[in-house]
Design a protein around this motif. Sequence first.
Motif, PDB file in Angstrom:
ATOM      1  N   GLY A 104       0.794  -1.215   0.000  1.00 13.08           N
ATOM      2  CA  GLY A 104       0.000   0.000   0.000  1.00 13.08           C
ATOM      3  C   GLY A 104       0.831   1.272   0.000  1.00 13.08           C
ATOM      4  N   LEU A 105       0.219   2.341   0.477  1.00 14.04           N
ATOM      5  CA  LEU A 105       0.883   3.638   0.511  1.00 14.04           C
ATOM      6  C   LEU A 105       2.145   3.599   1.366  1.00 14.04           C
ATOM      7  N   ALA A 106       2.147   2.785   2.404  1.00 12.14           N
ATOM      8  CA  ALA A 106       3.334   2.664   3.258  1.00 12.14           C
ATOM      9  C   ALA A 106       4.527   2.158   2.458  1.00 12.14           C
ATOM     10  N   ALA A 107       4.295   1.206   1.549  1.00 11.86           N
ATOM     11  CA  ALA A 107       5.377   0.690   0.705  1.00 11.86           C
ATOM     12  C   ALA A 107       5.895   1.777  -0.226  1.00 11.86           C
ATOM     13  N   LEU A 108       4.990   2.568  -0.761  1.00  9.59           N
ATOM     14  CA  LEU A 108       5.377   3.667  -1.646  1.00  9.59           C
ATOM     15  C   LEU A 108       6.263   4.670  -0.908  1.00  9.59           C
ATOM     16  N   GLY A 169      -6.892   0.211  -1.006  1.00  7.04           N
ATOM     17  CA  GLY A 169      -7.664   1.301  -0.424  1.00  7.04           C
ATOM     18  C   GLY A 169      -6.871   2.384   0.268  1.00  7.04           C
ATOM     19  N   THR A 170      -5.531   2.318   0.228  1.00 10.89           N
ATOM     20  CA  THR A 170      -4.739   3.355   0.897  1.00 10.89           C
ATOM     21  C   THR A 170      -4.425   4.531  -0.027  1.00 10.89           C
ATOM     22  N   VAL A 171      -4.667   4.356  -1.333  1.00 13.31           N
ATOM     23  CA  VAL A 171      -4.498   5.428  -2.315  1.00 13.31           C
ATOM     24  C   VAL A 171      -5.831   5.639  -3.025  1.00 13.31           C
ATOM     25  N   MET A 217      -0.688  13.840  -1.757  1.00 12.40           N
ATOM     26  CA  MET A 217      -1.061  13.717  -3.168  1.00 12.40           C
ATOM     27  C   MET A 217      -1.872  12.457  -3.440  1.00 12.40           C
ATOM     28  N   LEU A 218      -1.601  11.404  -2.676  1.00 13.61           N
ATOM     29  CA  LEU A 218      -2.120  10.091  -3.045  1.00 13.61           C
ATOM     30  C   LEU A 218      -3.130   9.484  -2.077  1.00 13.61           C
ATOM     31  N   ALA A 219      -3.073   9.861  -0.830  1.00 11.83           N
ATOM     32  CA  ALA A 219      -3.842   9.146   0.194  1.00 11.83           C
ATOM     33  C   ALA A 219      -5.345   9.199  -0.066  1.00 11.83           C
ATOM     34  N   ALA A 220      -5.978   8.077   0.189  1.00  9.61           N
ATOM     35  CA  ALA A 220      -7.435   8.018   0.095  1.00  9.61           C
ATOM     36  C   ALA A 220      -8.044   8.842   1.215  1.00  9.61           C
TER      37      ALA A 220
END
Length: 221
Positions: A104-108, A169-171, A217-220
């Motif tokens: 998810g976003l954490a990996a990004l 669902g994290t982005v 910029m990306l977070a849901a």
Amino acid sequence: MTTSPLRAHVQPRTTARPIPQQRRTQAQRRAESERRLLDAAAELIVERGIEGTSLAEIGRVAGYSHGLVHQRFGSKEALVERLNTEAVRMFTTATLAAVGTTRGLAALRIVADTYLDLVQAEDPLGRVHLVVWTEAVARASERRSYRVTWDRYFRSAFAQLILDAAADGTVRSDVDVDAMSMVVVGLLRGVALQLMLDPAGATAETRAAVLDHLTRMLAAD
């Protein structure tokens, strides 16, 4: 004179025979020479640029003749392309190890953080791509082909991370993946170039600002 009981049990010292070093194979010698030449090339190119670096100087810094540089790589362009390949391998290995099972976003965020680690690390290989990129924009077209290849690889890696994060669902689900991957790469590269120019900006606050901006910029919602 009476000999001490303790001394009587001390064995006389013997001179140990030196253990002969195992001779390296031709493949091992070749691998070492290539590594030293690549290390020297990365150091010089980051310091002086591609145009300011000669094969003779690379050989001298590595401890070899310029003839060996020609023998191993053929030309400066081929050597730069090999450096680019090594940089891709280093980035891939480091990010996979850092991300692990995170998704998810954490990996990004971890990948972005690792990229900034590499461009600020002692090893100049992490900064070679920045020099090659700037010279590819300003100079000869022959450098653009592998620069474009690297850029597309880099963007595709971020595009996949964004897709995965959107799936969990994290982005945001409505994000334009191709456009956003270009924006993310532009953000990271722009910051990296500034840090090369002015290392004093490499603060924890700068790093946090980059990652926070990426999240916004990306977070849901």
